[in-house]
Design a protein around this motif. Structure first.
Motif, mmCIF file in Angstrom:
data_model
loop_
_atom_site.group_PDB
_atom_site.id
_atom_site.type_symbol
_atom_site.label_atom_id
_atom_site.label_comp_id
_atom_site.label_asym_id
_atom_site.label_seq_id
_atom_site.Cartn_x
_atom_site.Cartn_y
_atom_site.Cartn_z
ATOM 1 N N ARG A 1 0.830 -1.212 0.000
ATOM 2 C CA ARG A 1 0.000 0.000 0.000
ATOM 3 C C ARG A 1 0.861 1.258 0.000
ATOM 4 O O ARG A 1 0.595 2.204 -0.740
ATOM 5 C CB ARG A 1 -0.925 0.012 1.216
ATOM 6 C CG ARG A 1 -2.174 -0.744 0.986
ATOM 7 C CD ARG A 1 -3.206 -0.494 2.072
ATOM 8 N NE ARG A 1 -4.040 -1.669 2.107
ATOM 9 C CZ ARG A 1 -3.907 -2.666 2.971
ATOM 10 N NH1 ARG A 1 -3.017 -2.615 3.921
ATOM 11 N NH2 ARG A 1 -4.701 -3.707 2.892
ATOM 12 N N LYS A 2 1.890 1.271 0.854
ATOM 13 C CA LYS A 2 2.764 2.452 0.942
ATOM 14 C C LYS A 2 3.448 2.725 -0.391
ATOM 15 O O LYS A 2 3.690 3.880 -0.743
ATOM 16 C CB LYS A 2 3.810 2.262 2.047
ATOM 17 C CG LYS A 2 3.259 2.445 3.434
ATOM 18 C CD LYS A 2 4.340 2.333 4.485
ATOM 19 C CE LYS A 2 3.739 2.530 5.868
ATOM 20 N NZ LYS A 2 4.716 2.303 6.937
ATOM 21 N N ALA A 3 3.772 1.669 -1.131
ATOM 22 C CA ALA A 3 4.458 1.825 -2.409
ATOM 23 C C ALA A 3 3.488 2.043 -3.570
ATOM 24 O O ALA A 3 3.917 2.272 -4.699
ATOM 25 C CB ALA A 3 5.320 0.582 -2.681
ATOM 26 N N GLY A 4 2.194 1.930 -3.306
ATOM 27 C CA GLY A 4 1.208 2.069 -4.373
ATOM 28 C C GLY A 4 1.149 0.861 -5.287
ATOM 29 O O GLY A 4 0.695 0.960 -6.433
ATOM 30 N N ALA A 5 1.597 -0.294 -4.791
ATOM 31 C CA ALA A 5 1.587 -1.520 -5.596
ATOM 32 C C ALA A 5 0.193 -2.136 -5.587
ATOM 33 O O ALA A 5 -0.495 -2.118 -4.563
ATOM 34 C CB ALA A 5 2.601 -2.528 -5.037
ATOM 35 N N PRO A 6 -0.228 -2.694 -6.710
ATOM 36 C CA PRO A 6 -1.525 -3.367 -6.750
ATOM 37 C C PRO A 6 -1.524 -4.602 -5.850
ATOM 38 O O PRO A 6 -0.496 -5.266 -5.691
ATOM 39 C CB PRO A 6 -1.684 -3.783 -8.209
ATOM 40 C CG PRO A 6 -0.584 -3.132 -8.960
ATOM 41 C CD PRO A 6 0.461 -2.733 -7.982
ATOM 42 N N ILE A 7 -2.688 -4.891 -5.291
ATOM 43 C CA ILE A 7 -2.843 -6.045 -4.394
ATOM 44 C C ILE A 7 -3.976 -6.918 -4.920
ATOM 45 O O ILE A 7 -5.086 -6.437 -5.135
ATOM 46 C CB ILE A 7 -3.151 -5.583 -2.956
ATOM 47 C CG1 ILE A 7 -2.006 -4.717 -2.418
ATOM 48 C CG2 ILE A 7 -3.414 -6.793 -2.052
ATOM 49 C CD1 ILE A 7 -2.333 -3.996 -1.119
ATOM 50 N N PHE A 8 -3.666 -8.203 -5.101
ATOM 51 C CA PHE A 8 -4.638 -9.176 -5.585
ATOM 52 C C PHE A 8 -4.751 -10.308 -4.575
ATOM 53 O O PHE A 8 -3.738 -10.763 -4.037
ATOM 54 C CB PHE A 8 -4.193 -9.764 -6.932
ATOM 55 C CG PHE A 8 -4.189 -8.770 -8.051
ATOM 56 C CD1 PHE A 8 -5.276 -8.656 -8.901
ATOM 57 C CD2 PHE A 8 -3.097 -7.943 -8.252
ATOM 58 C CE1 PHE A 8 -5.272 -7.739 -9.937
ATOM 59 C CE2 PHE A 8 -3.083 -7.017 -9.288
ATOM 60 C CZ PHE A 8 -4.170 -6.916 -10.135
ATOM 61 N N LEU A 9 -5.970 -10.764 -4.333
ATOM 62 C CA LEU A 9 -6.198 -11.910 -3.464
ATOM 63 C C LEU A 9 -7.074 -12.913 -4.200
ATOM 64 O O LEU A 9 -8.126 -12.551 -4.735
ATOM 65 C CB LEU A 9 -6.882 -11.505 -2.164
ATOM 66 C CG LEU A 9 -6.036 -10.598 -1.268
ATOM 67 C CD1 LEU A 9 -6.462 -9.157 -1.404
ATOM 68 C CD2 LEU A 9 -6.114 -11.037 0.167
ATOM 69 N N ALA A 10 -6.616 -14.159 -4.236
ATOM 70 C CA ALA A 10 -7.370 -15.230 -4.889
ATOM 71 C C ALA A 10 -8.092 -16.052 -3.845
ATOM 72 O O ALA A 10 -7.565 -16.299 -2.755
ATOM 73 C CB ALA A 10 -6.431 -16.115 -5.692
#
Length: 172
Positions: free
Chosen positions: A38-47
């Motif tokens: 989140r701090k880096a602005g990276a996308p997060i995906f959960l399967a």
């Protein structure tokens, strides 16, 4: 940029009869990675792994819901899969490309199934695959204890299939 991918951290697997090895430590690791992403602005995906209608893990089953211990904020992309490889019969690859991700950081459950097959597929699809060494787990089997399964996969997958990095050493 790398996206964070958390596989199958769902109630039926994590809180089921076969307890995952080092489960509390895994939750702490995953929550730390969520914060870093989140701090880096990276996308997060959960399967979430789902089975056919009528199975204990049919779509909508409480067993397929993500564990509440994960520190989710609502902006994450949550998707369902029905095969061990998170890219098979899903739009994960297209979603990663659409958000500009050149790599994917793979975590979650279960080491010898979904984590393994997703690591192998990510590299084949052209993504920089990163496995978090302390970011995946499974339960004991009749042949091997879970800690040995995790260690084996960290060693086997490193190099030809992915980079293996400890969570504290990874930065998005």
């Amino acid at each position: 940029m790398h996206a964070l991918l958390i596989l199958d951290m769902q109630v039926g697997l994590f809180h089921g009869p076969e307890k995952p090895w080092a489960g509390e430590a895994l939750l702490n690791t995953l929550n730390g990675l969520l914060i870093k992403a989140r701090k880096a602005g990276a996308p997060i995906f959960l399967a979430r792994h789902v089975g056919p209608p009528g199975s204990p893990i049919e779509p909508g089953s409480p067993l397929t819901q993500l564990v509440p211990e994960l520190l989710l904020e609502g902006a994450e992309v949550i998707f369902e899969k029905s095969r061990p490889n998170a890219f098979t019969m899903t739009d994960l690859a297209n979603r990663l490309k659409a958000c500009g991700a050149e790599g994917v950081v793979i975590t979650g459950m279960k080491t010898q199934y979904c984590v393994d097959s997703t690591c192998r597929a990510a590299r084949d699809l052209g993504f920089d695959a990163v496995l978090i060494a302390d970011g995946h787990t499974c339960a004991d089997t009749s042949d091997l204890k879970a800690d040995l399964i995790v260690a084996h996969h960290n060693t086997t997958l490193a190099g030809p299939f992915c980079r293996v990095v400890y969570a504290q050493e990874w930065y998005f």
